[in-house]
Design an enzyme around this catalytic site. Structure first.
Site, PDB file in Angstrom:
ATOM      1  CG  ASP A  57      -2.159   0.622   1.162  1.00  0.00           C
ATOM      2  OD1 ASP A  57      -2.482   1.102   0.068  1.00  0.00           O
ATOM      3  OD2 ASP A  57      -2.878   0.660   2.174  1.00  0.00           O
TER       4      ASP A  57
ATOM      5  CD  GLU B 200     -15.488   5.318  -2.815  1.00  0.00           C
ATOM      6  OE1 GLU B 200     -15.113   4.331  -2.182  1.00  0.00           O
ATOM      7  OE2 GLU B 200     -15.473   6.457  -2.364  1.00  0.00           O
TER       8      GLU B 200
ATOM      9  CE  LYS C 270     -12.403   2.703  -2.677  1.00  0.00           C
ATOM     10  NZ  LYS C 270     -11.064   3.149  -2.251  1.00  0.00           N
TER      11      LYS C 270
ATOM     12  CB  THR D  14     -14.377  -0.648   0.264  1.00  0.00           C
ATOM     13  OG1 THR D  14     -13.531  -0.243   1.331  1.00  0.00           O
ATOM     14  CG2 THR D  14     -15.132   0.544  -0.263  1.00  0.00           C
TER      15      THR D  14
ATOM     16  CG  PHE E  87     -11.266  -1.339   6.499  1.00  0.00           C
ATOM     17  CD1 PHE E  87     -10.183  -1.406   5.640  1.00  0.00           C
ATOM     18  CD2 PHE E  87     -12.384  -0.642   6.085  1.00  0.00           C
ATOM     19  CE1 PHE E  87     -10.204  -0.784   4.397  1.00  0.00           C
ATOM     20  CE2 PHE E  87     -12.421  -0.009   4.839  1.00  0.00           C
ATOM     21  CZ  PHE E  87     -11.330  -0.084   3.993  1.00  0.00           C
TER      22      PHE E  87
HETATM   23  C1  NAG Z   1     -10.200  -2.124  -2.760  1.00  0.00           C
HETATM   24  O1  NAG Z   1     -10.520  -1.048  -1.917  1.00  0.00           O
HETATM   25  C2  NAG Z   1      -9.762  -0.998  -0.715  1.00  0.00           C
HETATM   26  C3  NAG Z   1     -10.352   0.048   0.187  1.00  0.00           C
HETATM   27  O2  NAG Z   1     -10.299   1.333  -0.355  1.00  0.00           O
HETATM   28  C4  NAG Z   1      -8.303  -0.763  -1.059  1.00  0.00           C
HETATM   29  O3  NAG Z   1      -7.513  -0.737   0.112  1.00  0.00           O
HETATM   30  C5  NAG Z   1      -7.830  -1.892  -1.973  1.00  0.00           C
HETATM   31  O4  NAG Z   1      -6.527  -1.630  -2.411  1.00  0.00           O
HETATM   32  C6  NAG Z   1      -8.734  -2.037  -3.183  1.00  0.00           C
HETATM   33  N1  NAG Z   1      -8.352  -3.266  -3.851  1.00  0.00           N
HETATM   34  C7  NAG Z   1      -7.853  -3.282  -5.067  1.00  0.00           C
HETATM   35  C8  NAG Z   1      -7.482  -4.640  -5.585  1.00  0.00           C
HETATM   36  O5  NAG Z   1      -7.707  -2.282  -5.743  1.00  0.00           O
END
Ligand code: NAG
Length: 373
Positions: free
Chosen positions: A48, A134, A170, A194, A216
């Site tokens: 991340d 999103e 998203k 999410t 989360f």
């Molecule tokens: C999906 O959304 C979450 C929350 O915002 C994020 O952390 C995650 O990286 C996303 N997953 C992908 C595969 O993009």
């Protein structure tokens, strides 16, 4: 000068870079394997970060196969107030003004989607994997509007030459958005659900065919600690966030759901000094998103990582099928209401997303008016 709220953009989208594992990248020079190496054999790991150098560093270890990034990170990595971003905003506003939309609200809404797509497209050109974009969180209770926004975002990407296979829409895991995802998935549009803070949300997403969910665990632990006024350390296996993710894993494997469960926020179960507790306690999970500072901790430790989740134990778990395999709205709402953490944290998370969207809207409205005048 702050051109627009980067946090708002971060709330709108994330991108995911799938970096191939270089052959022979796994060095075996150390006598003992780091926790990062051990974990990478059990769970597909995403980093991340928006810092491409950091992403590259971890990708080159061979232990990290994906990278998740988002415009917040990207903007922090570059200089904030960067003219590149200003251009993306200007282009998005010009695009919306030149469209068939006539009323201001529709123009602003289109400009916001166009901005998210512009940013996504520029990230897609530097990374290889998914780009999560999103749908406006204000539509969280409007299935039809979420579906058309999802389709529109996919179309805008396609017009820029980015195929739908690379995009994840998203959506926050409300009942209405879960139904929107159900429709979108049937059209081959993949969704990332999410703001998952409860079991019932995860089950509904899987039953309705969502591609991926992001629970989360860290924020779930926050809720239980606050509720009980708990200050003493929690054992990782009793950490409510860990318990939730384990339960989701068991349920998905036992009842044959392909939905990918990708936990994303982390807290130290036992308190400071134990930052990777939740991660280790979920070793074996299909996927995880981990920020760079925690990857660093995993790399620095050689303590044993035992597989905590596995398919056979999941299949043998005592999970019972919910809603006869297809929960209806009444049952979903009832169960979500009975889950204090799911109810509170979903509402709170949505309010935060909407707050960020409001800030972004203000900026876009001003730009639209300026251009029209
Ligand atoms: C999906 O959304 C979450 C929350 O915002 C994020 O952390 C995650 O990286 C996303 N997953 C992908 C595969 O993009």
């Amino acid at each position: 000068m702050r051109i627009f709220s980067f946090a708002a953009l971060a709330a709108i989208m994330t991108a995911n870079a799938f970096t191939p594992v270089p052959a022979g990248a796994r060095t075996s020079s150390a006598l003992k394997a780091s926790q990062l190496e051990q974990l990478s054999k059990l769970t597909t790991l995403s980093i991340d970060s928006g810092d491409l150098k950091v992403i590259e560093k971890y990708a080159s270890t061979g232990f990290i196969t994906d990278a998740t990034t988002n415009p917040l990170f990207v903007s922090q990595a570059g200089s904030s107030g960067d003219p590149v971003y200003q251009k993306l905003v200007d282009d998005a506003v010009a695009f919306a003004l030149a469209s068939d939309e006539t009323d201001e609200d529709s123009i602003v809404a289109l400009a916001i989607d166009a901005l998210a797509v512009n940013l996504g497209a520029s990230i897609a050109s530097i990374v290889k994997g998914y780009i999560s974009t999103e749908v406006n969180p204000k539509l969280a209770f409007d299935t039809d509007a979420s579906i058309s926004r999802g389709r529109r975002i996919i179309k805008m990407y396609a017009d820029k030459g980015i195929p739908k296979e690379r995009v994840l829409i998203k959506l926050p895991a409300t009942w209405e958005s879960i139904l929107a995802a159900e429709v979108l998935e049937k059209e081959g549009i993949q969704c990332n659900l999410t703001l998952i803070f409860s079991f019932v949300q995860a089950v509904a997403c899987a039953q309705r065919g969502s591609h991926l969910i992001s629970p989360f665990p860290g924020r779930v632990l926050d809720w239980y600690k606050a509720k009980d006024g708990r200050t003493e350390p929690t054992q990782p296996e009793d950490d409510e966030g860990v318990v939730l993710c384990r339960k989701i894993y068991n349920y998905y494997k036992k009842f044959g759901h392909d939905t990918i469960c990708m936990p994303a926020s982390w807290r130290p179960s036992r308190g400071p000094g134990f930052e990777t507790d939740e991660i280790i306690a979920l070793a074996g999970s299909d996927r995880m998103t981990i920020p760079a500072p925690l990857l660093e901790k995993l790399e620095a430790s050689e303590e044993e990582v035992a597989q905590a989740l596995d398919v056979d134990s999941a299949k043998a778990s005592d999970e019972e099928e919910v809603g006869g395999g297809m929960m209806d709205e009444k049952e979903f709402r009832y169960l979500l209401n009975m889950d204090g953490c799911g109810t509170d944290k979903l509402a709170e998370g949505l309010r935060a997303f909407i707050g960020e969207t409001d800030k972004l809207e203000e900026i876009i409205i001003a730009k639209v008016r300026e251009n029209k005048a």
